[in-house]
Each structure stands twice: as structure tokens, then as C-alpha cells.
Design an enzyme around this catalytic site. Structure first.
Site, PDB file in Angstrom:
ATOM      1  N   ASP A  49      33.002  72.349  37.813  1.00  0.00           N
ATOM      2  CA  ASP A  49      33.890  73.293  38.482  1.00  0.00           C
ATOM      3  C   ASP A  49      34.060  72.915  39.956  1.00  0.00           C
ATOM      4  OD1 ASP A  49      35.289  75.962  38.725  1.00  0.00           O
ATOM      5  OD2 ASP A  49      33.607  76.326  40.063  1.00  0.00           O
ATOM      6  N   GLU A 121      35.295  71.435  32.120  1.00  0.00           N
ATOM      7  CA  GLU A 121      34.594  71.310  33.401  1.00  0.00           C
ATOM      8  C   GLU A 121      33.320  70.486  33.242  1.00  0.00           C
ATOM      9  OE1 GLU A 121      36.040  75.517  35.468  1.00  0.00           O
ATOM     10  OE2 GLU A 121      34.125  75.414  34.418  1.00  0.00           O
TER      11      GLU A 121
END
Length: 227
Positions: A49, A121
């Protein structure tokens, strides 16, 4: 570590061959499959992320050198939000390679937006750990494609826009209430009602709760603004 045919095929779709394929395996392992000696992808998701965020921030600054922070922030949010990550994951068929526990698999986990977004992610983090930031950056820019140049001038999602509209008028944030749920456990359908403290409401139905909330917010925003 020997590569399976599945891993090789996914590497080809991603455009990155791993020196440490165990990183990719970990990125694909959902917490429902974790066990002693088998790590899941949650820690990689956390790292990925942040890597994605830096890549997108750099890309947006380079794409529009005159944009203000107020213009860049909603574009950034649109590019890194879970729905966008899940869309990218679907394009490379990441769901087919996920390692899921039986209950998660039976409930349609390979199609769930949250699981796909998290795994995307985690894959970004796996590439970062395998080959460094430039390799992760290349992966993100390649998979996100022209999303950076196509992102709307004002890309605020509907929930954010509705909240800002309410707060500008001294109201508390909107509430989102699940009013109905139907369909089988593996493919539920949610009906969500968005509510303002002033009494206005709007409903939406979708196969994911988060999507239903966004659609209800969009409908309510259009209702109160006449849009």
C-alpha cells in the site's frame, strides 16, 4: 524454490520473473490459509500500500506539473483505493492464483473486491522486496496503464464528496445502514441506505457492501445537489 506452472503463468501476466518466488506465493496466501510455517499476505499488503502510494504520487506530479494539492489529492485517492487495486487484479486474473481456505473459497473469495485489492498490494510489495523500488514502480505503471492520465479532474469518490457536502453545511457525516441482504452466502447482494441528519435518504443495491455504499452516496448527493 521450484516454480509451479501457475506461478510461471502469473509471472508472465505480471511481467516480472521473481528471483525469490516464495515472495509471490506469500503475496497470494490469504489469512484463511495461514498456518505455522506458512505466512499470509497481510504484512506484504501493508508494505505494498505504501509503495503504491509513492509510485502514484510521483506519477501524478509528473503528469500535471501545475496541479494544486487540492486537485492532486482526489486523483491520488482514486488511483490507490481498493476498488482500483481490485480492478487491476482482475485484469491479470490474480484471483485464479489466490491461496484461500475452504470457507473463503466457498464464499466466492476469488471474486471479492477486498481480497483482490489486498492481494494486488501484496504483490506490489513482493516485487519491491524481490527486486527493489524501480521494479515495483515499473510493475505499477505498467499494470495501472493510462489510469493516471485518465483519472478525472475531480476524482473524489461519492462517499467523500457527500461527507464534504454535509460538513460544509454543519451536518455530521452521513450514515450508511444495511437495510436488506439477499442471495446465497457465496454471492450476497446488499441494499444500503445513505442517510443525512437532515432527513434525506437514498438507497442502492450491489454485490459488495462497499460498492452499494458508494452508489447510495452518489444517489443521495445527486438528490441534494440536483445533479
Amino acid at each position: 524454490m521450484k516454480r509451479s506452472a501457475e506461478i510461471i503463468a502469473l509471472e508472465e501476466r505480471l511481467g516480472h520473473r521473481f528471483d525469490r518466488p516464495e515472495l509471490l506465493r506469500r503475496a497470494l496466501t490469504h489469512s484463511s490459509m495461514s498456518a505455522p510455517g506458512r505466512e499470509d499476505n497481510q504484512r506484504l499488503e501493508f508494505l505494498g500500500d505504501r509503495v503504491l502510494g509513492l509510485v502514484m504520487a510521483e506519477a501524478l506530479l509528473a503528469d500535471d506539473r501545475n496541479a494544486s494539492e487540492g486537485q492532486l489529492a482526489p486523483r491520488y485517492n482514486a488511483l490507490v483505493r481498493k476498488e482500483t487495486c481490485a480492478d487491476v487484479a482482475r485484469e491479470v486474473d490474480l484471483g485464479a492464483a489466490l491461496k484461500l481456505g475452504r470457507s473463503e473459497m466457498m464464499s466466492g473469495g476469488r471474486r471479492k473486491m477486498a481480497l483482490l485489492g489486498d492481494a494486488m498490494e501484496a504483490v506490489i510489495a513482493a516485487v519491491y522486496l524481490d527486486a527493489g523500488f524501480e521494479a515495483a514502480k515499473d510493475l505499477v505503471r505498467r499494470l495501472w496503464g493510462d489510469r493516471v492520465t485518465r483519472v478525472d479532474e475531480d476524482a473524489r469518490d461519492a462517499k467523500t464528496s457527500l461527507q464534504e457536502w454535509a460538513q460544509a453545511r454543519g451536518m455530521p457525516p452521513p450514515a450508511y445502514v444495511e437495510t436488506a441482504r439477499s442471495g446465497p452466502d457465496h454471492a450476497p447482494v446488499f441494499t444500503i441506505e445513505a442517510r443525512l441528519s437532515s432527513g434525506e435518504t437514498a438507497q442502492a443495491t450491489a454485490g459488495a457492501k462497499r460498492k452499494a455504499e458508494q452508489e447510495a452516496a452518489a444517489a443521495l448527493l445527486a438528490k441534494v445537489t440536483g445533479g
